[in-house]
Design a protein around this motif. Sequence first.
Motif, PDB file in Angstrom:
ATOM      1  N   LEU A  57       0.809  -1.213   0.000  1.00  0.00           N
ATOM      2  CA  LEU A  57       0.000   0.000   0.000  1.00  0.00           C
ATOM      3  C   LEU A  57       0.846   1.269   0.000  1.00  0.00           C
ATOM      4  CD1 LEU A  57      -2.898  -0.925   2.443  1.00  0.00           C
ATOM      5  CD2 LEU A  57      -2.782  -1.159  -0.044  1.00  0.00           C
ATOM      6  N   ILE A  58       2.110   1.139   0.382  1.00  0.00           N
ATOM      7  CA  ILE A  58       3.022   2.285   0.361  1.00  0.00           C
ATOM      8  C   ILE A  58       3.966   2.110  -0.816  1.00  0.00           C
ATOM      9  CG2 ILE A  58       4.818   3.545   1.609  1.00  0.00           C
ATOM     10  CD1 ILE A  58       3.553   2.513   4.211  1.00  0.00           C
ATOM     11  N   HIS A  59       3.935   3.046  -1.747  1.00  0.00           N
ATOM     12  CA  HIS A  59       4.756   2.913  -2.956  1.00  0.00           C
ATOM     13  C   HIS A  59       6.207   3.270  -2.662  1.00  0.00           C
ATOM     14  CE1 HIS A  59       5.981   2.638  -7.042  1.00  0.00           C
ATOM     15  NE2 HIS A  59       6.151   3.953  -7.207  1.00  0.00           N
ATOM     16  N   LYS A  60       6.572   4.523  -2.790  1.00  0.00           N
ATOM     17  CA  LYS A  60       7.926   4.956  -2.459  1.00  0.00           C
ATOM     18  C   LYS A  60       7.864   6.210  -1.607  1.00  0.00           C
ATOM     19  CE  LYS A  60      10.749   2.847  -6.037  1.00  0.00           C
ATOM     20  NZ  LYS A  60      11.923   3.005  -6.922  1.00  0.00           N
ATOM     21  N   LEU A  61       8.823   6.317  -0.691  1.00  0.00           N
ATOM     22  CA  LEU A  61       8.907   7.455   0.209  1.00  0.00           C
ATOM     23  C   LEU A  61       9.901   8.472  -0.364  1.00  0.00           C
ATOM     24  CD1 LEU A  61       8.907   5.409   3.522  1.00  0.00           C
ATOM     25  CD2 LEU A  61       7.000   6.643   2.492  1.00  0.00           C
ATOM     26  N   PRO A  62      10.004   9.654   0.247  1.00  0.00           N
ATOM     27  CA  PRO A  62      10.954  10.662  -0.251  1.00  0.00           C
ATOM     28  C   PRO A  62      12.373  10.096  -0.378  1.00  0.00           C
ATOM     29  CG  PRO A  62       9.487  11.652   1.347  1.00  0.00           C
ATOM     30  CD  PRO A  62       9.173  10.178   1.348  1.00  0.00           C
ATOM     31  N   ARG A  63      13.123  10.602  -1.341  1.00  0.00           N
ATOM     32  CA  ARG A  63      14.436  10.051  -1.684  1.00  0.00           C
ATOM     33  C   ARG A  63      15.411   9.919  -0.517  1.00  0.00           C
ATOM     34  NH1 ARG A  63      16.461  12.237  -7.606  1.00  0.00           N
ATOM     35  NH2 ARG A  63      14.920  11.105  -8.865  1.00  0.00           N
ATOM     36  N   PRO A  64      15.522  10.929   0.373  1.00  0.00           N
ATOM     37  CA  PRO A  64      16.465  10.767   1.497  1.00  0.00           C
ATOM     38  C   PRO A  64      16.134   9.552   2.365  1.00  0.00           C
ATOM     39  CG  PRO A  64      15.824  13.055   1.262  1.00  0.00           C
ATOM     40  CD  PRO A  64      14.926  12.274   0.357  1.00  0.00           C
ATOM     41  N   ILE A  65      14.837   9.285   2.565  1.00  0.00           N
ATOM     42  CA  ILE A  65      14.424   8.123   3.357  1.00  0.00           C
ATOM     43  C   ILE A  65      14.742   6.847   2.603  1.00  0.00           C
ATOM     44  CG2 ILE A  65      12.440   6.923   4.363  1.00  0.00           C
ATOM     45  CD1 ILE A  65      11.175   9.659   4.855  1.00  0.00           C
ATOM     46  N   GLU A  66      14.424   6.828   1.311  1.00  0.00           N
ATOM     47  CA  GLU A  66      14.697   5.647   0.494  1.00  0.00           C
ATOM     48  C   GLU A  66      16.200   5.358   0.410  1.00  0.00           C
ATOM     49  OE1 GLU A  66      12.701   3.513  -1.281  1.00  0.00           O
ATOM     50  OE2 GLU A  66      10.818   4.388  -0.622  1.00  0.00           O
TER      51      GLU A  66
END
Length: 304
Positions: free
Chosen positions: A173-182
Amino acid sequence: MEIPRIPDLVLYAIPVFIIAITAEGLLVYKRNKKIYDFKDTFSSLTMGFGSIVIGLFNKMFVVAIFFALYDSIRITTIPFTWWAWILIVISEDFCYYWAHRFGHISRFFWASHIVHHSSQKYNLSTATRQTWTGGFYFFIFYLILPLLGFHPVMIFTQRSLSLIYQYWIHTELIHKLPRPIEFIFTTPSHHRVHHGNNPVYLDRNYGGFLIIWDRLFGTFQPELKEEKTQYGLIKNIDSYNPFHIAFHEWVALIKDLIRNKGSIIISLKYLFYAPGWAPYGKSMTSKNIRTDWLKTKKRSNPKI
């Protein structure tokens, strides 16, 4: 040194886990997404319950070993301060990375870890599908921590926090998070890759809390838009029987050892080489499957 009293955080988190599974199940049902199956979910929850019960016994054994190492031969004493908790988060996660990686690249460890990958569904209930046997020997990857001076209470608290963190990343259900978190942390996108049986996704993204270890040691693989994740094993077991899920790979390993007829070298290779290794003919290891897939892709697209 004052030692704080910290309860088993996982036990307190169980009601939250159940509520979250129910909420996710209702949400995907309304969206008509078929990521839940009653039998599969029941099997996962049963595996989780069994893991907790068995853990009550093996944890006493492991705790005794950690205290023995800490009390007798630790090289320093790390106090219960704020910076020590930062250190234990990083140190425990580093140990987890290697424990998890060996859980994939050595059949002896895979025989336990395979349980967690045996579901062909990917949802919050999959996080509860835990091994019944791994607790008896995976602790060896964490023995360095009490030797360095981390108190066992601190170690087991962080291990519980790591397990709780890894619960929420088992979702579509969660696609991708902001880049710094990823970039720094393990996210649902990273962990979906880890559970995929697509050749390009095999044996990738071992990180528990931090994905930086995979980036450092060459095991990182981003989730690809053009490569929809297929979940499960290379050869799925298609069983909801908890006992079969828990022990089927141990049975297969023992059969291979019996079939071996006495060669110590081959027996050791069966035990500690990668799953899929065979003494004769081509081994069907994840590495070989991934390599063959890449060769095929490069023939069709030389730019890869």
